[in-house]
Motif scaffolding. Structure first.
Motif, PDB file in Angstrom:
ATOM      1  N   ASN A   6     -68.602  62.257 -57.333  1.00  0.00           N
ATOM      2  CA  ASN A   6     -69.976  62.745 -57.467  1.00  0.00           C
ATOM      3  C   ASN A   6     -70.913  62.742 -56.386  1.00  0.00           C
ATOM      4  N   LYS A   7     -70.381  62.677 -55.147  1.00  0.00           N
ATOM      5  CA  LYS A   7     -71.145  62.845 -53.663  1.00  0.00           C
ATOM      6  C   LYS A   7     -72.050  61.888 -53.529  1.00  0.00           C
ATOM      7  N   HIS A   8     -72.109  60.775 -54.171  1.00  0.00           N
ATOM      8  CA  HIS A   8     -73.033  59.616 -53.839  1.00  0.00           C
ATOM      9  C   HIS A   8     -72.021  58.985 -52.616  1.00  0.00           C
ATOM     10  N   PHE A   9     -72.759  58.267 -51.744  1.00  0.00           N
ATOM     11  CA  PHE A   9     -72.242  57.719 -50.861  1.00  0.00           C
ATOM     12  C   PHE A   9     -72.991  56.298 -50.278  1.00  0.00           C
ATOM     13  N   ALA A  10     -72.301  55.511 -49.440  1.00  0.00           N
ATOM     14  CA  ALA A  10     -72.719  54.161 -48.972  1.00  0.00           C
ATOM     15  C   ALA A  10     -72.317  53.754 -47.922  1.00  0.00           C
ATOM     16  N   ARG A  40     -75.227  65.122 -42.827  1.00  0.00           N
ATOM     17  CA  ARG A  40     -75.866  66.360 -42.574  1.00  0.00           C
ATOM     18  C   ARG A  40     -76.195  67.323 -43.610  1.00  0.00           C
ATOM     19  N   LEU A  41     -75.121  67.395 -44.375  1.00  0.00           N
ATOM     20  CA  LEU A  41     -75.135  68.426 -45.518  1.00  0.00           C
ATOM     21  C   LEU A  41     -75.620  67.915 -46.743  1.00  0.00           C
ATOM     22  N   TYR A  42     -75.475  66.585 -47.075  1.00  0.00           N
ATOM     23  CA  TYR A  42     -75.886  65.953 -48.287  1.00  0.00           C
ATOM     24  C   TYR A  42     -77.183  66.491 -48.960  1.00  0.00           C
ATOM     25  N   PRO A  43     -77.451  66.665 -50.365  1.00  0.00           N
ATOM     26  CA  PRO A  43     -76.351  66.686 -51.222  1.00  0.00           C
ATOM     27  C   PRO A  43     -75.565  68.222 -51.270  1.00  0.00           C
ATOM     28  N   ASN A  44     -75.754  69.234 -50.318  1.00  0.00           N
ATOM     29  CA  ASN A  44     -75.196  70.279 -50.575  1.00  0.00           C
ATOM     30  C   ASN A  44     -73.827  70.578 -49.979  1.00  0.00           C
ATOM     31  N   PHE A  45     -72.924  69.921 -50.491  1.00  0.00           N
ATOM     32  CA  PHE A  45     -71.553  69.832 -50.081  1.00  0.00           C
ATOM     33  C   PHE A  45     -70.606  69.946 -51.409  1.00  0.00           C
ATOM     34  N   GLU A  46     -69.374  70.485 -50.973  1.00  0.00           N
ATOM     35  CA  GLU A  46     -68.303  69.949 -51.891  1.00  0.00           C
ATOM     36  C   GLU A  46     -66.993  69.351 -51.164  1.00  0.00           C
ATOM     37  N   ILE A  47     -66.605  68.445 -51.900  1.00  0.00           N
ATOM     38  CA  ILE A  47     -65.458  67.542 -51.348  1.00  0.00           C
ATOM     39  C   ILE A  47     -63.953  68.637 -51.275  1.00  0.00           C
ATOM     40  N   VAL A  48     -63.607  68.561 -50.204  1.00  0.00           N
ATOM     41  CA  VAL A  48     -62.118  69.246 -49.967  1.00  0.00           C
ATOM     42  C   VAL A  48     -61.121  68.288 -49.848  1.00  0.00           C
TER      43      VAL A  48
END
Length: 92
Positions: A6-10, A40-48
């Protein structure tokens, strides 16, 4: 750094390269080029991912549009008055 689908990170300085929570989707070494790119991109990225589901990169996406501000009470009152005057002019 741990990353979830879901693009959350820690990140934790005492656990720079492991899943200290136990449920991360991906583990990225802190300070790596990929970790810096995510920050740098968070939250504007998609996982590849590759064919095996392993994280290989993230790609930049467009920022979500900012929703318009709701009308103020004054603006709503003006619109109501204009609609009422239009209605009255049609009835008379």
């Amino acid at each position: 750094m741990i990353l979830y689908n879901n693009k959350h990170f820690a990140a934790r300085s005492d656990h720079p390269n492991d899943d200290w929570v136990g449920n991360a989707d991906y583990v990225i070494p802190d300070g790596s080029e990929l970790a810096e790119k995510i920050l740098r991109l968070y939250p504007n990225f998609e996982i590849v991912t590759d064919g095996g589901g392993d994280l290989i990169d993230v790609s930049e996406t467009e920022p979500a549009p900012i929703p318009p501000e709701p009308p103020t009470d004054h603006e709503r009152l003006e619109a109501l008055e204009a609609a009422f005057m239009e209605f009255v002019s049609e009835v008379i």
